[in-house]
Scaffold this motif. Structure first.
Motif, PDB file in Angstrom:
ATOM      1  N   GLY A   1     -37.079  62.710 106.567  1.00 51.06           N
ATOM      2  CA  GLY A   1     -37.512  63.712 107.531  1.00 51.06           C
ATOM      3  C   GLY A   1     -36.417  64.229 108.430  1.00 51.06           C
ATOM      4  N   GLY A   2     -35.180  63.934 108.104  1.00 50.75           N
ATOM      5  CA  GLY A   2     -34.069  64.361 108.942  1.00 50.75           C
ATOM      6  C   GLY A   2     -33.599  65.767 108.613  1.00 50.75           C
TER       7      GLY A   2
ATOM      8  N   THR B   1     -27.662  66.073 108.482  1.00 53.08           N
ATOM      9  CA  THR B   1     -27.639  64.612 108.370  1.00 53.08           C
ATOM     10  C   THR B   1     -27.575  64.196 106.907  1.00 53.08           C
ATOM     11  OG1 THR B   1     -28.920  64.516 110.412  1.00 53.08           O
ATOM     12  CG2 THR B   1     -28.766  62.492 109.131  1.00 53.08           C
ATOM     13  N   VAL B   2     -28.247  64.949 106.027  1.00 53.07           N
ATOM     14  CA  VAL B   2     -28.143  64.686 104.586  1.00 53.07           C
ATOM     15  C   VAL B   2     -26.678  64.765 104.174  1.00 53.07           C
ATOM     16  CG1 VAL B   2     -28.652  65.580 102.273  1.00 53.07           C
ATOM     17  CG2 VAL B   2     -30.456  65.507 103.990  1.00 53.07           C
ATOM     18  N   ARG B   3     -25.999  65.809 104.631  1.00 56.36           N
ATOM     19  CA  ARG B   3     -24.572  65.954 104.294  1.00 56.36           C
ATOM     20  C   ARG B   3     -23.775  64.748 104.779  1.00 56.36           C
ATOM     21  NH1 ARG B   3     -25.666  71.109 105.963  1.00 56.36           N
ATOM     22  NH2 ARG B   3     -24.633  70.800 107.978  1.00 56.36           N
ATOM     23  N   SER B   4     -24.063  64.286 105.987  1.00 53.84           N
ATOM     24  CA  SER B   4     -23.331  63.139 106.535  1.00 53.84           C
ATOM     25  C   SER B   4     -23.563  61.882 105.712  1.00 53.84           C
ATOM     26  CB  SER B   4     -23.743  62.892 107.984  1.00 53.84           C
ATOM     27  OG  SER B   4     -23.365  63.976 108.793  1.00 53.84           O
ATOM     28  N   TRP B   5     -24.821  61.604 105.363  1.00 57.66           N
ATOM     29  CA  TRP B   5     -25.126  60.433 104.539  1.00 57.66           C
ATOM     30  C   TRP B   5     -24.441  60.554 103.179  1.00 57.66           C
ATOM     31  CZ3 TRP B   5     -27.208  56.075 106.212  1.00 57.66           C
ATOM     32  CH2 TRP B   5     -28.101  56.084 107.288  1.00 57.66           C
TER      33      TRP B   5
ATOM     34  N   SER C   1     -42.122  64.022  99.891  1.00 56.37           N
ATOM     35  CA  SER C   1     -43.513  64.131  99.435  1.00 56.37           C
ATOM     36  C   SER C   1     -44.201  65.258 100.184  1.00 56.37           C
ATOM     37  CB  SER C   1     -44.268  62.819  99.678  1.00 56.37           C
ATOM     38  OG  SER C   1     -44.492  62.634 101.067  1.00 56.37           O
ATOM     39  N   HIS C   2     -45.150  65.883  99.528  1.00 52.09           N
ATOM     40  CA  HIS C   2     -45.912  66.946 100.176  1.00 52.09           C
ATOM     41  C   HIS C   2     -46.733  66.383 101.328  1.00 52.09           C
ATOM     42  CE1 HIS C   2     -49.139  69.932 100.713  1.00 52.09           C
ATOM     43  NE2 HIS C   2     -48.136  70.761 100.536  1.00 52.09           N
ATOM     44  N   ALA C   3     -47.318  65.208 101.135  1.00 49.32           N
ATOM     45  CA  ALA C   3     -48.194  64.618 102.153  1.00 49.32           C
ATOM     46  C   ALA C   3     -47.473  64.406 103.483  1.00 49.32           C
ATOM     47  CB  ALA C   3     -48.763  63.287 101.653  1.00 49.32           C
ATOM     48  N   VAL C   4     -46.205  64.036 103.435  1.00 51.40           N
ATOM     49  CA  VAL C   4     -45.459  63.752 104.660  1.00 51.40           C
ATOM     50  C   VAL C   4     -44.549  64.919 105.046  1.00 51.40           C
ATOM     51  CG1 VAL C   4     -43.706  62.254 105.697  1.00 51.40           C
ATOM     52  CG2 VAL C   4     -45.522  61.271 104.297  1.00 51.40           C
ATOM     53  N   ASN C   5     -43.755  65.402 104.108  1.00 52.16           N
ATOM     54  CA  ASN C   5     -42.693  66.336 104.433  1.00 52.16           C
ATOM     55  C   ASN C   5     -43.114  67.795 104.569  1.00 52.16           C
ATOM     56  OD1 ASN C   5     -41.167  64.108 102.445  1.00 52.16           O
ATOM     57  ND2 ASN C   5     -40.230  64.486 104.428  1.00 52.16           N
ATOM     58  N   SER C   6     -44.288  68.164 104.083  1.00 56.05           N
ATOM     59  CA  SER C   6     -44.695  69.570 104.179  1.00 56.05           C
ATOM     60  C   SER C   6     -45.001  69.981 105.617  1.00 56.05           C
ATOM     61  CB  SER C   6     -45.911  69.837 103.287  1.00 56.05           C
ATOM     62  OG  SER C   6     -47.031  69.113 103.753  1.00 56.05           O
ATOM     63  N   ARG C   7     -45.149  69.030 106.498  1.00 58.92           N
ATOM     64  CA  ARG C   7     -45.442  69.333 107.904  1.00 58.92           C
ATOM     65  C   ARG C   7     -44.219  69.836 108.663  1.00 58.92           C
ATOM     66  NH1 ARG C   7     -48.021  63.538 108.970  1.00 58.92           N
ATOM     67  NH2 ARG C   7     -48.809  63.375 106.864  1.00 58.92           N
ATOM     68  N   SER C   8     -43.042  69.593 108.131  1.00 56.91           N
ATOM     69  CA  SER C   8     -41.822  69.930 108.861  1.00 56.91           C
ATOM     70  C   SER C   8     -41.173  71.206 108.306  1.00 56.91           C
ATOM     71  CB  SER C   8     -40.818  68.785 108.766  1.00 56.91           C
ATOM     72  OG  SER C   8     -39.598  69.175 109.342  1.00 56.91           O
ATOM     73  N   PRO C   9     -40.870  72.154 109.176  1.00 56.32           N
ATOM     74  CA  PRO C   9     -40.191  73.373 108.708  1.00 56.32           C
ATOM     75  C   PRO C   9     -38.749  73.128 108.256  1.00 56.32           C
ATOM     76  CG  PRO C   9     -40.406  73.401 111.101  1.00 56.32           C
ATOM     77  CD  PRO C   9     -41.159  72.192 110.607  1.00 56.32           C
ATOM     78  N   LYS C  10     -38.178  71.971 108.603  1.00 52.26           N
ATOM     79  CA  LYS C  10     -36.793  71.693 108.200  1.00 52.26           C
ATOM     80  C   LYS C  10     -36.678  71.090 106.801  1.00 52.26           C
ATOM     81  CE  LYS C  10     -36.688  67.414 110.832  1.00 52.26           C
ATOM     82  NZ  LYS C  10     -36.104  66.697 111.942  1.00 52.26           N
ATOM     83  N   THR C  11     -37.813  70.766 106.174  1.00 46.48           N
ATOM     84  CA  THR C  11     -37.784  70.120 104.861  1.00 46.48           C
ATOM     85  C   THR C  11     -37.035  70.929 103.805  1.00 46.48           C
ATOM     86  OG1 THR C  11     -39.735  68.780 105.287  1.00 46.48           O
ATOM     87  CG2 THR C  11     -39.223  69.224 102.979  1.00 46.48           C
ATOM     88  N   PRO C  12     -37.325  72.229 103.626  1.00 45.19           N
ATOM     89  CA  PRO C  12     -36.587  72.968 102.583  1.00 45.19           C
ATOM     90  C   PRO C  12     -35.074  72.966 102.798  1.00 45.19           C
ATOM     91  CG  PRO C  12     -38.528  74.196 103.245  1.00 45.19           C
ATOM     92  CD  PRO C  12     -38.386  73.051 104.219  1.00 45.19           C
ATOM     93  N   LYS C  13     -34.629  73.063 104.041  1.00 41.74           N
ATOM     94  CA  LYS C  13     -33.187  73.038 104.313  1.00 41.74           C
ATOM     95  C   LYS C  13     -32.601  71.667 103.998  1.00 41.74           C
ATOM     96  CE  LYS C  13     -33.177  76.725 107.686  1.00 41.74           C
ATOM     97  NZ  LYS C  13     -32.980  77.127 109.070  1.00 41.74           N
TER      98      LYS C  13
END
Length: 124
Positions: free
Chosen positions: A20-21, A25-29, A44-56
């Motif tokens: 959910g970051g 942060t993905v780049r850093s990891w 997952s759709h159940a968890v990550n679809s709530r966040s607008p930052k998921t596609p990025k």
């Protein structure tokens, strides 16, 4: 991240479940000198679809370390949610859902130690 940088050994593969970051942060990891190639990112759709930052965030994940999750307890929702997340992943990566399905399946087989086992995906 500082914790991992300070370690002299870590597991061969590390799963960031329902990541959910942010994309940065993905780049850093992923670019961490000693251990970056060991991190896998699940969505997952159940968890990550709530966040607008998921596609990025998905767009920043190295394709060979992207994992698809259901994160559902109810079996009736799993297939639909997986299909929805495949579309999100495909849009974020600029490819078709079928290609993402193939890639995430191969990544899961690699993560769980079944890489090269042609029949492993059929057993799942």
């Amino acid at each position: 991240m500082d914790y991992f940088r300070a370690q002299t050994s870590v597991p061969p593969r590390i799963y960031l479940h329902s990541y959910g970051g942010a994309g940065g942060t993905v780049r850093s990891w992923s670019r961490m000198k000693k251990w970056g190639d060991r991190f896998y990112f699940g969505f997952s759709h159940a968890v990550n679809s709530r966040s607008p930052k998921t596609p990025k965030a998905i767009a920043e994940v190295p394709t060979n370390r992207l994992l698809l999750e259901s994160d559902r307890e109810e079996s009736g929702c799993v297939e639909e949610d997986l299909e929805k997340m495949l579309l999100v992943m495909g849009d974020a990566k600029g490819v078709l859902g079928d290609e993402i399905l193939h890639v995430t399946t191969a990544n899961a087989l690699k993560f769980y130690g079944y890489e090269g086992d042609e029949s492993a995906a059929d057993r799942w």
